[in-house]
Design an enzyme around this catalytic site. Structure first.
Site, PDB file in Angstrom:
ATOM      1  N   ASN A  93      50.704  48.328  28.805  1.00  0.00           N
ATOM      2  CA  ASN A  93      50.770  48.793  27.410  1.00  0.00           C
ATOM      3  C   ASN A  93      50.345  50.245  27.193  1.00  0.00           C
ATOM      4  O   ASN A  93      50.196  50.696  26.059  1.00  0.00           O
ATOM      5  CB  ASN A  93      49.947  47.866  26.498  1.00  0.00           C
TER       6      ASN A  93
ATOM      7  N   HIS B 230      36.894  45.894  46.615  1.00  0.00           N
ATOM      8  CA  HIS B 230      36.516  46.737  45.466  1.00  0.00           C
ATOM      9  C   HIS B 230      35.128  47.354  45.618  1.00  0.00           C
ATOM     10  O   HIS B 230      34.765  48.250  44.848  1.00  0.00           O
ATOM     11  CB  HIS B 230      36.550  45.896  44.185  1.00  0.00           C
ATOM     12  N   ASP B 231      34.339  46.869  46.580  1.00  0.00           N
ATOM     13  CA  ASP B 231      32.980  47.381  46.798  1.00  0.00           C
ATOM     14  C   ASP B 231      32.891  48.303  48.004  1.00  0.00           C
ATOM     15  O   ASP B 231      31.799  48.750  48.361  1.00  0.00           O
ATOM     16  CB  ASP B 231      32.004  46.216  47.023  1.00  0.00           C
TER      17      ASP B 231
ATOM     18  N   GLU C  23      30.975  35.329  48.767  1.00  0.00           N
ATOM     19  CA  GLU C  23      30.438  36.628  49.183  1.00  0.00           C
ATOM     20  C   GLU C  23      29.022  36.345  49.674  1.00  0.00           C
ATOM     21  O   GLU C  23      28.102  36.217  48.880  1.00  0.00           O
ATOM     22  CB  GLU C  23      30.409  37.626  48.016  1.00  0.00           C
TER      23      GLU C  23
ATOM     24  N   ASP D  28      36.921  35.518  39.737  1.00  0.00           N
ATOM     25  CA  ASP D  28      35.597  35.841  40.255  1.00  0.00           C
ATOM     26  C   ASP D  28      34.583  34.959  39.550  1.00  0.00           C
ATOM     27  O   ASP D  28      34.613  34.857  38.323  1.00  0.00           O
ATOM     28  CB  ASP D  28      35.281  37.318  39.971  1.00  0.00           C
TER      29      ASP D  28
ATOM     30  N   ASP E 114      30.614  35.563  43.720  1.00  0.00           N
ATOM     31  CA  ASP E 114      29.950  36.866  43.814  1.00  0.00           C
ATOM     32  C   ASP E 114      28.449  36.737  44.092  1.00  0.00           C
ATOM     33  O   ASP E 114      27.770  35.932  43.443  1.00  0.00           O
ATOM     34  CB  ASP E 114      30.158  37.595  42.472  1.00  0.00           C
TER      35      ASP E 114
ATOM     36  N   ASP F 215      46.244  45.355  33.254  1.00  0.00           N
ATOM     37  CA  ASP F 215      46.087  44.149  32.444  1.00  0.00           C
ATOM     38  C   ASP F 215      46.854  42.961  33.037  1.00  0.00           C
ATOM     39  O   ASP F 215      47.583  43.100  34.021  1.00  0.00           O
ATOM     40  CB  ASP F 215      46.538  44.419  30.998  1.00  0.00           C
TER      41      ASP F 215
END
Length: 556
Positions: free
Chosen positions: A23, A329-330, A257, A98, A200, A29
Site C-alpha cells: 500500500n 533477522h538477528d 530459539e 513468532d 523466541d 504487510d
C-alpha cells in the site's frame, strides 16, 4: 528418531516489515506476503515463519507485544491473516508465527494493570520488587545493555525486571495464572489454522531465583544474562507443560530459539517427545563472541565454520533434527560473514548455500538469502535503527574506539544488515515500496535483485531452486533428509566435505573454501555428479580438482 511430516520440507523466514509493501506506506504487510506466495512455492518453500505482526509499539521491532490477539494495523488486519493462512493451505504451505512469551510490551493491558496495582493480581504477572533507596535485587545486565531493573511507572520504590529492552517487561512464568493465559492464547491461534510457532528467547522464562549477584564481566559492574542462565534450573517443567497443553493436541510444528542448553537436555528439547519439533543451530552465529562486546568479536574463518557445523551435527546425532540457518533477522548477512572479505563471488555464495542446505536437518532460508543479499555499508550511526546495534556502538566508544572504528565494528554484525527491504528489482526502492521505506534499501540493489536473477540459469536464485529441489527428488530425498552425516577431509585446509549416507546410497558433498584450486583423492569412484556450482568438474581416475570456491554433490 520417528519420521515426521515436516522432515522433508524447506522453511523460509519472512521479516514482514521489510518483505513486500502493498500500500505504499513504506512498511511491508500481509497482503504483500500473500502476493508473493507463488514466488515462494516456486523457490521450493513449504513452511513460512513470520516475524511478529501482533500489535506493538515496535521498541524491538514487534518483539514487544501489546496485544497477542490482534494484528498490528501497520501489517494489515485479522482478515488478511485468515486469508494468508487459507491461501497458503491451497498451495500445501504452512504458516508459523513468532511466539514471544518471555516478555510482553509495557503497553500491554497486563502491565498497565500491574502499574495501577503492583500488589494485585496483575502485579504477579511480572517480576516486581521493592527497592528502597534504589538498591537493586541483582547485578544482571540486560541483553540490550544497562540493568535488567527499571523503576515501575508511578512507584519510585518498586522496580520491574526486563531481560531485554525496558519496554519489554519479563512475564513471571512461576505464576500458574499467567501460564494459563499464555496457553489459552496459543490454542486460540492454533485453532485458527496456524501450523505452529517459532519460539523466541524461550530459555529465559526460567530465572535463577532467589535474586543474587554474579561476578561482573565489564566495567559497569554487571554480569551478562548468560551467566544467570547457567544457574537457572527447571525450565523443562514449563516447556513440557506448554507442549502438553498446546502443541501436542494440535500436532503443531515448533522451532525453538534455544541458547545455553545443556548437552544432556537435547533429547528433552527435540527428541521424539521433545518440548519442540526442532531447534535452531546457532553454533556458527555465536562463534567468536566476546564478553566485552561486538567490537571484540573474532571473525569466523572457513575452517572455523566447518568445525562449528560438524560439532552441531555430532552433538545432535540421531536424537532429532536441527534447523540449519545461514542468517536470520538477528544476524548479519551470511555471505558477508562466512565468506572472507574480498572473496564474496557468486560461486562462493553458491558454495555456502551447498554446505549449509545439504547438512542433516531442516533448512531455514531467510528472505533475500536466496538472491545473495549482502551486508549494508552504514555511512553513519544515524542510519541505524536497531537498538542492539546502537547499544553496542556505545559500548565500543566506551572501550576507546574512535567513532569510525566503532561504526565499522558494529556494521559487521548489525541486525539491520538483514532488515533492509527485500530487493525485488532495480526500480526505485528495489521494488519494495512506492513510498519511503522504513529502513533504507541497501545501495547495491541495482546489482543484486530478484528480477535480474529470475531467468538467469547461472544466478544464485536458480542455484537455490536446484539445491532445494534435491530434498524432494525421489532419487535422493531419502539420503538428503535422513542419511547419516560423516565428515571427511577435515585435515585439509579450507575444504569442507561430508558424506550423506543411507542404506543404499552415498552422497559426497564437497567444497573448496579457497580462491585457489585444490586437488583431492577420493576414496571411491564417482557414479554421478548430482549438483555442481560451476559448469565443469576436473576428474582423473579417483582424483578431482576443485576450482576456487567450487562445490559439488557427488553420488559415489
Amino acid at each position: 528418531m520417528q519420521k515426521k511430516w515436516w522432515h522433508t520440507k524447506t522453511a523460509y523466514q519472512i521479516y514482514p516489515k521489510s518483505f513486500c509493501d502493498s500500500n505504499g506506506d513504506g512498511i511491508g504487510d500481509l497482503p504483500g506476503i500473500i502476493s508473493k506466495l507463488d514466488y515462494l512455492k516456486d523457490l521450493g518453500i513449504d513452511i513460512i515463519w513470520l516475524s511478529p505482526i501482533y500489535c506493538s509499539p515496535l521498541a524491538d521491532q514487534g518483539y514487544d507485544i501489546s496485544d497477542y490477539y490482534n494484528i498490528d494495523p501497520r501489517f494489515g488486519t485479522m482478515d488478511d491473516m485468515d486469508r494468508l493462512i487459507a491461501e497458503a493451505k491451497k498451495r500445501d504451505m504452512y504458516i508459523l508465527m513468532d511466539l514471544v512469551v518471555n516478555h510482553c510490551s509495557d503497553e500491554h493491558e497486563w502491565f498497565k494493570k500491574a502499574c495501577e496495582d503492583p500488589d494485585g493480581e496483575y502485579g504477579k504477572y511480572f517480576y516486581i520488587e521493592d527497592c528502597p533507596d534504589g538498591k537493586l535485587p541483582c547485578n544482571w545486565r540486560s541483553y540490550f545493555g544497562g540493568s535488567v531493573w527499571e523503576p515501575l511507572p508511578g512507584h519510585p520504590d518498586k522496580y520491574y525486571l526486563h531481560m531485554f529492552h525496558k519496554k519489554q517487561p519479563d512475564l513471571n512464568w512461576e505464576n500458574p495464572k499467567l501460564r494459563e493465559e499464555i496457553y489459552k492464547m496459543i490454542n486460540w491461534w492454533l485453532d485458527k489454522g496456524l501450523a505452529g510457532f517459532r519460539i523466541d528467547a524461550i530459555i529465559n522464562i526460567k530465572k535463577a531465583l532467589p535474586w543474587r549477584d554474579y561476578p561482573a564481566n565489564r566495567a559497569d559492574g554487571m554480569c551478562s544474562p548468560g551467566e544467570m542462565l547457567k544457574h537457572a534450573v527447571g525450565v523443562g517443567e514449563f516447556l513440557g507443560e506448554m507442549r502438553d497443553r498446546t502443541f501436542l493436541p494440535h500436532s503443531a510444528f515448533t522451532a525453538g530459539e534455544v541458547f545455553n542448553e545443556k548437552p544432556e537436555e537435547l533429547p528433552d528439547f527435540i527428541g521424539d517427545n521433545g518440548y519442540f519439533s526442532t531447534m535452531f543451530d546457532f553454533n556458527e552465529a555465536i562463534f567468536g563472541g566476546s564478553e566485552k562486546g561486538w567490537y571484540d568479536q573474532t571473525p569466523i574463518t572457513p575452517n572455523d565454520y566447518r568445525s562449528c557445523c560438524f560439532a552441531s551435527q555430532k552433538k545432535i546425532g540421531d536424537i532429532g533434527m536441527l534447523s540449519n540457518i545461514i542468517e536470520n533477522h538477528d544476524e548479519p548477512r551470511g555471505v558477508s560473514r562466512y565468506i572472507p572479505e574480498g572473496e564474496c563471488t557468486l560461486t562462493a555464495q553458491k558454495l555456502l548455500a551447498t554446505m549449509n542446505v545439504m547438512l542433516r536437518g531442516l533448512p531455514f532460508i531467510y528472505q533475500g538469502q536466496e538472491i545473495g543479499m549482502e551486508n549494508v555499508e552504514f555511512q553513519s550511526i544515524s542510519e541505524v535503527d536497531d537498538i542492539s546495534t546502537l547499544d553496542e556502538y556505545q559500548v565500543a566508544l566506551d572501550a576507546g574506539l574512535t567513532p569510525d572504528a566503532a561504526l565499522k565494528a558494529v556494521n559487521r554484525v548489525s541486525r539491520d544488515n538483514a532488515r533492509t527491504p527485500f530487493q525485488w528489482d532495480a526500480s526505485a526502492n528495489a521494488g519494495f515500496t512506492t513510498g519511503t521505506p522504513w529502513l533504507k534499501v541497501n545501495r547495491n540493489y541495482t546489482k543484486i535483485n530478484l528480477e535480474s536473477q529470475k531467468n538467469d540459469p547461472d544466478s544464485v536464485y536458480q542455484y537455490y531452486r536446484r539445491l532445494l529441489a534435491l530434498r524432494k527428488d525421489p532419487a535422493y530425498s531419502k539420503t538428503v533428509v535422513y542419511g547419516d552425516l560423516l565428515p571427511v577431509f577435515e585435515d585439509q585446509d579450507r575444504v569442507m566435505a561430508y558424506y550423506r549416507k543411507s542404506a543404499d546410497q552415498t552422497l559426497l558433498v564437497i567444497g573448496n573454501y579457497k580462491t585457489q584450486p585444490q586437488t583431492l583423492t577420493l576414496p571411491s569412484k564417482i557414479k554421478n555428479i548430482v549438483l555442481n556450482n560451476l559448469p565443469q568438474l576436473k576428474t582423473d581416475e579417483n582424483e578431482i580438482t576443485l576450482e576456487g570456491y567450487q562445490a559439488v554433490v557427488l553420488e559415489v
